[in-house]
Scaffold this motif. Structure first.
Motif, PDB file in Angstrom:
ATOM      1  N   ASP A  17       0.826  -1.208   0.000  1.00 35.45           N
ATOM      2  CA  ASP A  17       0.000   0.000   0.000  1.00 35.45           C
ATOM      3  C   ASP A  17       0.863   1.261   0.000  1.00 35.45           C
ATOM      4  N   GLY A  18       0.209   2.396  -0.154  1.00 36.52           N
ATOM      5  CA  GLY A  18       0.922   3.660  -0.230  1.00 36.52           C
ATOM      6  C   GLY A  18       1.625   4.042   1.058  1.00 36.52           C
ATOM      7  N   ILE A  32       6.549  13.521  -1.985  1.00 39.87           N
ATOM      8  CA  ILE A  32       5.461  12.550  -2.141  1.00 39.87           C
ATOM      9  C   ILE A  32       4.156  13.220  -1.751  1.00 39.87           C
ATOM     10  N   ILE A  33       3.216  13.211  -2.687  1.00 34.94           N
ATOM     11  CA  ILE A  33       1.857  13.682  -2.424  1.00 34.94           C
ATOM     12  C   ILE A  33       0.964  12.453  -2.365  1.00 34.94           C
ATOM     13  N   VAL A  34       0.354  12.236  -1.224  1.00 36.68           N
ATOM     14  CA  VAL A  34      -0.573  11.118  -1.082  1.00 36.68           C
ATOM     15  C   VAL A  34      -1.945  11.560  -1.574  1.00 36.68           C
ATOM     16  N   HIS A  70      -5.063  10.958   6.161  1.00 36.70           N
ATOM     17  CA  HIS A  70      -4.243  12.157   5.973  1.00 36.70           C
ATOM     18  C   HIS A  70      -3.138  12.208   7.022  1.00 36.70           C
ATOM     19  N   ILE A  71      -3.497  12.023   8.265  1.00 36.78           N
ATOM     20  CA  ILE A  71      -2.531  12.098   9.353  1.00 36.78           C
ATOM     21  C   ILE A  71      -1.509  10.970   9.247  1.00 36.78           C
ATOM     22  N   ASN A  97       4.812  14.399   2.058  1.00 36.72           N
ATOM     23  CA  ASN A  97       4.943  15.847   2.218  1.00 36.72           C
ATOM     24  C   ASN A  97       3.587  16.511   2.415  1.00 36.72           C
ATOM     25  N   THR A  98       2.593  15.989   1.724  1.00 42.47           N
ATOM     26  CA  THR A  98       1.246  16.533   1.824  1.00 42.47           C
ATOM     27  C   THR A  98       0.274  15.514   1.239  1.00 42.47           C
ATOM     28  N   PHE A  99      -0.982  15.869   1.207  1.00 46.65           N
ATOM     29  CA  PHE A  99      -1.992  15.001   0.613  1.00 46.65           C
ATOM     30  C   PHE A  99      -2.992  15.866  -0.130  1.00 46.65           C
TER      31      PHE A  99
END
Length: 129
Positions: free
Chosen positions: A61-62, A81-83, A93-94, A102-104
């Protein structure tokens, strides 16, 4: 900035098509893999400026792929990395951020938000590394 090389790890074909359209409309190059394991393998062999990482994928998984990249990829471990997650799951998200993303951004993708996140992260990564 030149043509950015982006890796998308996403197992859903419809999401792949939509994200490909948006990213290529920006003028960026996109490679697509369907599992976290494939993302790790592809990153080991090629240069990418950024990864768009789905959370729920088969094989790896991611979350696991992001953690692996951060802990085991040497110079490539700092790749932005952007999820890409479902819009309502704050836990995802958390967890993504705790494992090194780095962010989502939420699905469905807002093209303006995606462009802003990509360019901001790539510029930051270039300046700080």
């Amino acid at each position: 900035m030149g043509e950015l090389q982006i890796l998308l790890a996403e197992d859903n074909k419809l999401n792949q098509l939509m994200i490909r359209k948006v990213v290529e409309d920006f003028g960026f190059a996109l490679d697509i893999v369907e599992t976290g394991r494939e993302a790790v393998d592809k990153l080991a062999k090629q240069h990418y400026d950024l990864i768009l990482m789905d959370v729920h994928m088969p094989e790896m998984d991611g979350y696991t792929a992001t953690k692996y990249i951060r802990e085991n990829m040497g110079k490539k471990s700092n790749i932005p990395i952007i999820v890409v997650t479902s819009p309502s799951d704050r836990k995802e998200h958390i967890q993504s951020l705790l494992l090194g993303a780095n962010t989502f951004i939420s699905k469905p993708i807002d093209p303006e938000e995606l462009f802003t996140e990509i360019t901001t992260l790539v510029i930051k990564n270039t300046v700080w590394n």
